[in-house]
Design an enzyme around this catalytic site. Sequence first.
Site, PDB file in Angstrom:
ATOM      1  CE1 TYR A 190      -3.160   3.109   0.635  1.00 43.21           C
ATOM      2  CE2 TYR A 190      -2.454   2.822   3.032  1.00 43.21           C
ATOM      3  CZ  TYR A 190      -3.006   3.489   2.094  1.00 43.21           C
ATOM      4  OH  TYR A 190      -3.789   4.537   2.305  1.00 43.21           O
ATOM      5  CB  ILE A 191       2.943   3.095   2.572  1.00 47.33           C
ATOM      6  CG1 ILE A 191       1.930   3.032   3.482  1.00 47.33           C
ATOM      7  CG2 ILE A 191       3.795   4.330   2.543  1.00 47.33           C
ATOM      8  CD1 ILE A 191       2.236   2.972   4.867  1.00 47.33           C
ATOM      9  CG  PHE A 193       7.912   0.704   2.084  1.00 51.63           C
ATOM     10  CD1 PHE A 193       7.266   1.753   2.966  1.00 51.63           C
ATOM     11  CD2 PHE A 193       8.355   1.037   0.898  1.00 51.63           C
ATOM     12  CE1 PHE A 193       7.131   2.965   2.443  1.00 51.63           C
ATOM     13  CE2 PHE A 193       8.521   2.525   0.584  1.00 51.63           C
ATOM     14  CZ  PHE A 193       7.879   3.383   1.446  1.00 51.63           C
ATOM     15  CB  SER A 212       4.426   2.346  13.242  1.00 51.84           C
ATOM     16  OG  SER A 212       3.092   2.433  14.080  1.00 51.84           O
ATOM     17  CB  THR A 254       2.435   1.529  16.995  1.00 49.53           C
ATOM     18  OG1 THR A 254       1.785   0.544  17.978  1.00 49.53           O
ATOM     19  CG2 THR A 254       3.583   0.530  16.288  1.00 49.53           C
ATOM     20  CE1 TYR A 296       4.167  -3.632  12.430  1.00 51.72           C
ATOM     21  CE2 TYR A 296       2.829  -2.012  13.610  1.00 51.72           C
ATOM     22  CZ  TYR A 296       3.496  -2.226  12.405  1.00 51.72           C
ATOM     23  OH  TYR A 296       3.542  -1.198  11.701  1.00 51.72           O
ATOM     24  CE  LYS A 309       7.107  -1.487  11.567  1.00 51.84           C
ATOM     25  NZ  LYS A 309       7.921  -1.640  10.012  1.00 51.84           N
ATOM     26  CG  PHE A 350       0.997   9.867  13.627  1.00 51.23           C
ATOM     27  CD1 PHE A 350       2.459  10.035  13.489  1.00 51.23           C
ATOM     28  CD2 PHE A 350       0.609   9.837  14.812  1.00 51.23           C
ATOM     29  CE1 PHE A 350       3.015  10.406  14.805  1.00 51.23           C
ATOM     30  CE2 PHE A 350       1.390  10.097  16.092  1.00 51.23           C
ATOM     31  CZ  PHE A 350       2.882  10.189  15.707  1.00 51.23           C
ATOM     32  CG  ASN A 351      -3.640   6.217  12.443  1.00 49.82           C
ATOM     33  OD1 ASN A 351      -3.054   6.446  13.281  1.00 49.82           O
ATOM     34  ND2 ASN A 351      -4.382   5.104  12.826  1.00 49.82           N
ATOM     35  NE  ARG A 397      -5.792   5.300  16.855  1.00 47.78           N
ATOM     36  CZ  ARG A 397      -6.524   5.260  18.155  1.00 47.78           C
ATOM     37  NH1 ARG A 397      -6.778   6.380  18.746  1.00 47.78           N
ATOM     38  NH2 ARG A 397      -6.656   4.033  18.731  1.00 47.78           N
ATOM     39  CG  ASP A 424      -8.148   0.423  19.914  1.00 48.14           C
ATOM     40  OD1 ASP A 424      -7.154   0.034  19.205  1.00 48.14           O
ATOM     41  OD2 ASP A 424      -9.161   0.413  19.101  1.00 48.14           O
TER      42      ASP A 424
HETATM   43  P1  NAD Z   1       1.527  -3.739   2.921  1.00 50.90           P
HETATM   44  O1  NAD Z   1       1.547  -5.169   3.820  1.00 50.90           O
HETATM   45  O2  NAD Z   1       0.860  -3.214   1.901  1.00 50.90           O
HETATM   46  O3  NAD Z   1       3.268  -3.616   2.336  1.00 50.90           O
HETATM   47  C1  NAD Z   1       4.302  -4.615   2.755  1.00 50.90           C
HETATM   48  C2  NAD Z   1       4.785  -5.089   1.714  1.00 50.90           C
HETATM   49  O4  NAD Z   1       5.990  -5.784   2.267  1.00 50.90           O
HETATM   50  C3  NAD Z   1       3.745  -6.178   0.822  1.00 50.90           C
HETATM   51  O5  NAD Z   1       4.175  -5.743  -0.514  1.00 50.90           O
HETATM   52  C4  NAD Z   1       4.306  -7.427   1.369  1.00 50.90           C
HETATM   53  O6  NAD Z   1       4.023  -8.340   0.240  1.00 50.90           O
HETATM   54  C5  NAD Z   1       5.656  -7.137   1.381  1.00 50.90           C
HETATM   55  N1  NAD Z   1       6.683  -8.108   2.350  1.00 50.90           N
HETATM   56  C6  NAD Z   1       6.215  -8.474   3.508  1.00 50.90           C
HETATM   57  N2  NAD Z   1       7.316  -9.189   4.092  1.00 50.90           N
HETATM   58  C7  NAD Z   1       8.054  -9.368   3.128  1.00 50.90           C
HETATM   59  C8  NAD Z   1       9.274  -9.889   3.093  1.00 50.90           C
HETATM   60  N3  NAD Z   1       9.658 -10.776   4.332  1.00 50.90           N
HETATM   61  N4  NAD Z   1      10.148  -9.925   2.024  1.00 50.90           N
HETATM   62  C9  NAD Z   1       9.575  -9.264   1.031  1.00 50.90           C
HETATM   63  N5  NAD Z   1       8.543  -8.566   0.849  1.00 50.90           N
HETATM   64  C10 NAD Z   1       7.715  -8.494   2.075  1.00 50.90           C
HETATM   65  O7  NAD Z   1       1.929  -2.584   4.133  1.00 50.90           O
HETATM   66  P2  NAD Z   1       2.045  -1.150   4.200  1.00 50.90           P
HETATM   67  O8  NAD Z   1       0.722  -0.552   4.720  1.00 50.90           O
HETATM   68  O9  NAD Z   1       2.175  -0.462   2.820  1.00 50.90           O
HETATM   69  O10 NAD Z   1       3.103  -0.899   5.196  1.00 50.90           O
HETATM   70  C11 NAD Z   1       4.374  -0.772   4.794  1.00 50.90           C
HETATM   71  C12 NAD Z   1       5.486  -0.671   5.971  1.00 50.90           C
HETATM   72  O11 NAD Z   1       5.039   0.772   6.677  1.00 50.90           O
HETATM   73  C13 NAD Z   1       5.445  -1.819   6.919  1.00 50.90           C
HETATM   74  O12 NAD Z   1       6.589  -1.834   7.324  1.00 50.90           O
HETATM   75  C14 NAD Z   1       4.443  -1.360   8.073  1.00 50.90           C
HETATM   76  O13 NAD Z   1       4.984  -1.943   9.243  1.00 50.90           O
HETATM   77  C15 NAD Z   1       4.689   0.223   8.036  1.00 50.90           C
HETATM   78  N6  NAD Z   1       3.656   0.815   8.652  1.00 50.90           N
HETATM   79  C16 NAD Z   1       2.341   0.809   8.098  1.00 50.90           C
HETATM   80  C17 NAD Z   1       1.413   1.428   8.823  1.00 50.90           C
HETATM   81  C18 NAD Z   1      -0.097   1.555   8.075  1.00 50.90           C
HETATM   82  O14 NAD Z   1      -0.998   1.794   8.729  1.00 50.90           O
HETATM   83  N7  NAD Z   1      -0.224   1.032   6.777  1.00 50.90           N
HETATM   84  C19 NAD Z   1       1.380   2.354   9.775  1.00 50.90           C
HETATM   85  C20 NAD Z   1       2.748   2.534  10.397  1.00 50.90           C
HETATM   86  C21 NAD Z   1       3.877   1.756   9.851  1.00 50.90           C
HETATM   87  C1  UD1 Z   2      -3.921   0.612  14.362  1.00 50.34           C
HETATM   88  C2  UD1 Z   2      -2.827  -0.318  15.059  1.00 50.34           C
HETATM   89  C3  UD1 Z   2      -1.384   0.402  14.978  1.00 50.34           C
HETATM   90  C4  UD1 Z   2      -1.026   0.843  13.825  1.00 50.34           C
HETATM   91  C5  UD1 Z   2      -1.713   1.526  13.054  1.00 50.34           C
HETATM   92  C6  UD1 Z   2      -1.445   1.853  11.655  1.00 50.34           C
HETATM   93  C7  UD1 Z   2      -4.083  -1.812  16.754  1.00 50.34           C
HETATM   94  C8  UD1 Z   2      -4.538  -2.142  17.994  1.00 50.34           C
HETATM   95  N1  UD1 Z   2      -3.516  -0.734  16.303  1.00 50.34           N
HETATM   96  O1  UD1 Z   2      -3.920   1.696  15.064  1.00 50.34           O
HETATM   97  O2  UD1 Z   2      -0.394  -0.460  15.953  1.00 50.34           O
HETATM   98  O3  UD1 Z   2       0.205   1.251  13.829  1.00 50.34           O
HETATM   99  O4  UD1 Z   2      -3.109   0.758  12.862  1.00 50.34           O
HETATM  100  O5  UD1 Z   2      -2.497   2.648  10.983  1.00 50.34           O
HETATM  101  O6  UD1 Z   2      -4.519  -2.457  15.722  1.00 50.34           O
HETATM  102  N2  UD1 Z   2     -11.991   1.447  14.759  1.00 50.34           N
HETATM  103  C9  UD1 Z   2     -13.289   1.090  14.969  1.00 50.34           C
HETATM  104  N3  UD1 Z   2     -13.999   0.021  14.044  1.00 50.34           N
HETATM  105  C10 UD1 Z   2     -13.174  -0.550  13.207  1.00 50.34           C
HETATM  106  C11 UD1 Z   2     -11.716  -0.182  13.115  1.00 50.34           C
HETATM  107  C12 UD1 Z   2     -11.264   0.585  13.801  1.00 50.34           C
HETATM  108  O7  UD1 Z   2     -14.298   1.794  15.717  1.00 50.34           O
HETATM  109  O8  UD1 Z   2     -13.498  -1.653  12.690  1.00 50.34           O
HETATM  110  C13 UD1 Z   2     -11.345   2.393  15.417  1.00 50.34           C
HETATM  111  C14 UD1 Z   2     -10.453   2.188  16.505  1.00 50.34           C
HETATM  112  O9  UD1 Z   2     -10.768   1.667  17.829  1.00 50.34           O
HETATM  113  C15 UD1 Z   2      -9.634   3.393  16.493  1.00 50.34           C
HETATM  114  C16 UD1 Z   2      -9.395   4.172  14.972  1.00 50.34           C
HETATM  115  O10 UD1 Z   2     -10.846   3.425  14.583  1.00 50.34           O
HETATM  116  O11 UD1 Z   2      -9.922   4.383  17.370  1.00 50.34           O
HETATM  117  C17 UD1 Z   2      -8.675   3.886  14.141  1.00 50.34           C
HETATM  118  O12 UD1 Z   2      -8.353   2.453  13.991  1.00 50.34           O
HETATM  119  P1  UD1 Z   2      -7.281   1.826  13.180  1.00 50.34           P
HETATM  120  O13 UD1 Z   2      -7.353   2.298  11.910  1.00 50.34           O
HETATM  121  O14 UD1 Z   2      -7.213   0.480  13.479  1.00 50.34           O
HETATM  122  O15 UD1 Z   2      -5.842   2.464  13.609  1.00 50.34           O
HETATM  123  P2  UD1 Z   2      -4.837   2.514  14.921  1.00 50.34           P
HETATM  124  O16 UD1 Z   2      -6.132   2.037  16.176  1.00 50.34           O
HETATM  125  O17 UD1 Z   2      -4.462   3.854  15.101  1.00 50.34           O
END
Ligand code: NAD
Ligand code: UD1
Length: 338
Positions: A11-12, A80, A124, A126, A148, A152, A177-178, A230, A294
């Site tokens: 995604y990212i 990533f 993150s 987190t 998780y 990180k 953040f989110n 958030r 949460d």
């Molecule tokens: P995502 O799952 O969409 O992307 C991760 C990618 O890494 C995927 O394409 C997956 O196939 C690949 N991957 C996973 N394990 C692998 C491995 N061992 N070898 C090679 N490829 C591998 O997730 P995202 O939301 O794009 O997140 C990207 C990064 O950002 C992650 O490290 C995640 O922890 C971090 N992050 C995400 C969020 C979020 O909310 N999406 C928030 C904070 C941090």
């Molecule tokens: C979650 C992860 C956090 C991660 C972040 C990435 C958990 C406990 N935490 O956090 O580690 O870094 O995603 O973006 O999973 N909510 C609902 N209904 C739902 C889903 C969520 O009410 O079906 C609420 C949650 O309680 C929260 C808000 O929506 O208040 C955002 O939730 P979410 O998108 O899961 O993000 P985080 O809780 O911030």
Amino acid sequence: MRILITGGAGYIGSHTLLEILGEKHDVCVIDNYSNSSPVALERVAKLTNSNFVKVAADVCDERALNNVFEDFKPEAVIHFAGLKAVGESAAVPLKYYEHNVQGTIALLKAMEASGCDRIVFSSSATVYGEPVYLPYDEDHPCAPTNPYGRTKYFVEEILKDWAHSNDRNSVVLLRYFNPVGAHSSGRIGEDPDDIPNNLMPFVSQVAVGRRSKLQVFGNDYDTPDGTGLRDYIHVVDLARAHVAAVDYVAKNRGVDAFNIGTGKGATVLEVVKAFEAASGREIPYSFGPRRAGDIAASIADPAKARKMLNWQAKHSLKDMCESSWEWQSGNPNGYRSD
Ligand code: NAD
Ligand code: UD1
């Protein structure tokens, strides 16, 4: 610069790939597609009308990594690749330590072997855990509350030690953040292959009719309407932060952490309302109990990134919801819609 993007099909990663290609960098993507589709890469190639190298491999595979470094000779890495589901990380922690921590160590070893000394890491918010004060700044104590988050945090510590091990290494830790929303083309976006854990993909799947209603996890928090608050950040703003971070690691040495958020918060009900306005669809919801682990509220202080990376979020919650809807309605089954 020649930039290796691990997890670039995700995604990212896919949104960042698009922005990095727009800056005319040469790119190699390595991904094992465990949580993504190669279609995302095809679409980015079409959108940018550019070529890049794709390697289907795991970041834990040292031999594959060494081959990539020998062939492509990256000058910087954006890392990533990793696993990100909080609930799953409590059930299978070793898998998370392997992919997230061991994968990073394997990557750093391959970087050292080839003389590549710059890395931007996906961390993150987190890592902060329960807020001692808000907004979180980068000096807020780190006390992650789940496996998780600890992967990180540990990777951040490993990267700090690595950064200090000589005077050439350069590390940027981006504490997201989110992230929500999608590219304005509607061609790439978030595509969870299971029931979404996160709010925005769940809401958009309700809007498109894939799920019947949203369960709001708790309405008795100390927030303006009692629901969780958030700091949602548009994924394109987040992708642009990586462009700034790549520039930063090229010009600086040592290690720095940056919050990547907007500095503004939205509650669950505010997100629902904004999504209803963006999609023109009703989002049925009911209140349920709090989700374990949460916190009530999470907001970034993004001042350091603004000052040192010269980066700032530009998109509003309305933009985030409209672009999510564009992606979700045009691709109701994500990349499987093709
Ligand atoms: P995502 O799952 O969409 O992307 C991760 C990618 O890494 C995927 O394409 C997956 O196939 C690949 N991957 C996973 N394990 C692998 C491995 N061992 N070898 C090679 N490829 C591998 O997730 P995202 O939301 O794009 O997140 C990207 C990064 O950002 C992650 O490290 C995640 O922890 C971090 N992050 C995400 C969020 C979020 O909310 N999406 C928030 C904070 C941090
Ligand atoms: C979650 C992860 C956090 C991660 C972040 C990435 C958990 C406990 N935490 O956090 O580690 O870094 O995603 O973006 O999973 N909510 C609902 N209904 C739902 C889903 C969520 O009410 O079906 C609420 C949650 O309680 C929260 C808000 O929506 O208040 C955002 O939730 P979410 O998108 O899961 O993000 P985080 O809780 O911030």
